[in-house]
Design an enzyme around this catalytic site. Structure first.
Site, PDB file in Angstrom:
ATOM      1  N   ASN A   1     -29.883  -6.541   9.024  1.00 42.02           N
ATOM      2  CA  ASN A   1     -28.758  -7.391   9.114  1.00 42.02           C
ATOM      3  C   ASN A   1     -29.383  -8.734   9.431  1.00 42.02           C
ATOM      4  O   ASN A   1     -28.987  -9.735   8.995  1.00 42.02           O
ATOM      5  CB  ASN A   1     -27.516  -6.942   9.814  1.00 42.02           C
ATOM      6  CG  ASN A   1     -26.882  -5.836   9.348  1.00 42.02           C
ATOM      7  OD1 ASN A   1     -26.337  -5.985   8.010  1.00 42.02           O
ATOM      8  ND2 ASN A   1     -27.189  -4.511   9.793  1.00 42.02           N
TER       9      ASN A   1
ATOM     10  N   ASP B   1     -29.785  -1.312   8.820  1.00 44.89           N
ATOM     11  CA  ASP B   1     -30.813  -2.184   9.341  1.00 44.89           C
ATOM     12  C   ASP B   1     -31.010  -3.220   8.631  1.00 44.89           C
ATOM     13  O   ASP B   1     -30.641  -3.328   7.497  1.00 44.89           O
ATOM     14  CB  ASP B   1     -31.940  -1.025   9.392  1.00 44.89           C
ATOM     15  CG  ASP B   1     -33.003  -1.542  10.126  1.00 44.89           C
ATOM     16  OD1 ASP B   1     -33.053  -2.303  11.383  1.00 44.89           O
ATOM     17  OD2 ASP B   1     -34.371  -1.232   9.882  1.00 44.89           O
TER      18      ASP B   1
ATOM     19  N   GLY C   1     -29.417 -11.914   6.988  1.00 46.15           N
ATOM     20  CA  GLY C   1     -28.603 -12.942   7.286  1.00 46.15           C
ATOM     21  C   GLY C   1     -29.492 -14.260   7.414  1.00 46.15           C
ATOM     22  O   GLY C   1     -28.830 -15.316   6.983  1.00 46.15           O
TER      23      GLY C   1
ATOM     24  N   HIS D   1     -21.950  -6.971   9.673  1.00 46.78           N
ATOM     25  CA  HIS D   1     -23.151  -5.832   9.806  1.00 46.78           C
ATOM     26  C   HIS D   1     -22.949  -4.883   8.831  1.00 46.78           C
ATOM     27  O   HIS D   1     -22.875  -3.863   8.910  1.00 46.78           O
ATOM     28  CB  HIS D   1     -23.011  -5.322  11.046  1.00 46.78           C
ATOM     29  CG  HIS D   1     -24.255  -4.932  11.899  1.00 46.78           C
ATOM     30  ND1 HIS D   1     -25.114  -5.966  12.565  1.00 46.78           N
ATOM     31  CD2 HIS D   1     -24.893  -3.729  12.122  1.00 46.78           C
ATOM     32  CE1 HIS D   1     -26.135  -5.371  13.147  1.00 46.78           C
ATOM     33  NE2 HIS D   1     -26.105  -3.933  12.828  1.00 46.78           N
TER      34      HIS D   1
END
Length: 192
Positions: A50, A48, A54, A44
């Site tokens: 993530n 904001d 990912g 993380h």
């Protein structure tokens, strides 16, 4: 239970380790992309975004080996299964390993491949077909007929060319002749 990310002082080292894994590990790219996605979510690194980052990384990792991933609707399938996505992240956190998440993501990847191949007549490259079949057949021996049955939209000569290419690239080992010819992926033989 809400995810508790590692402390800010650990992020750089954890991200460096994650990129080393990506670069050096011998896992299959499909597995590595899922592990990377899960570990990125776990670390993380941002306050904001993530999840989006990912998923983007996973797609980029997959596209390097399988160009077809440029066209796959993985993001939209995750959105359709968003609660299960979060549940699998949480289950993996609680278990201390990414297995639940990897299995979920592999099912999403399979769904997205099936959707694209059905909705658009995308022709996979020889390399795409060989590596996708490798993921499916793993260490089992198989015939040219087995390979052809897996890709119903290619001709027998195309299947033969694919297999010949993979043998020439030393991806496959070939044994037997004509109707008794069998193939097996070399990377699985070297692991035993």
């Amino acid at each position: 239970m809400e995810h508790l990310a590692p402390g800010g002082g650990m992020v750089k080292g954890l991200m460096n380790d994650l990129f080393k894994y990506l670069k050096n590990d011998k896992d299959l790219v499909l597995i590595k992309s899922c592990v990377f996605h899960y570990e990125f979510e776990f670390i993380h690194p941002f306050t904001d975004g993530n999840g989006r980052i990912g998923r983007l990384w996973q797609t980029l990792i997959l596209m390097q080996q399988y160009p077809v991933f440029e066209y796959l609707p993985i993001e939209s399938l995750i959105k359709e299964n968003q609660q299960e996505y979060y549940n699998k992240l949480s289950e993996s956190d609680k278990a201390g390993q990414s297995t639940h998440f990897i299995e979920f993501m592999l099912s999403i990847i399979l769904q997205s491949l099936e959707q694209v191949l059905q909705s658009q007549n995308i022709n996979l490259s020889t390399k795409d077909r060989i590596f996708l079949f490798k993921e499916k057949i793993r260490d089992k021996k198989f015939s040219g007929k087995d390979y052809l049955q897996n890709f119903k939209n290619i001709s027998a000569p195309t299947a033969s060319r694919d297999l010949k290419w993979a043998v020439n690239q030393e991806i496959l080992m070939k044994s037997g002749e004509q109707r008794k010819t069998e193939y097996q992926f070399k990377s699985f033989l070297s692991e035993k």
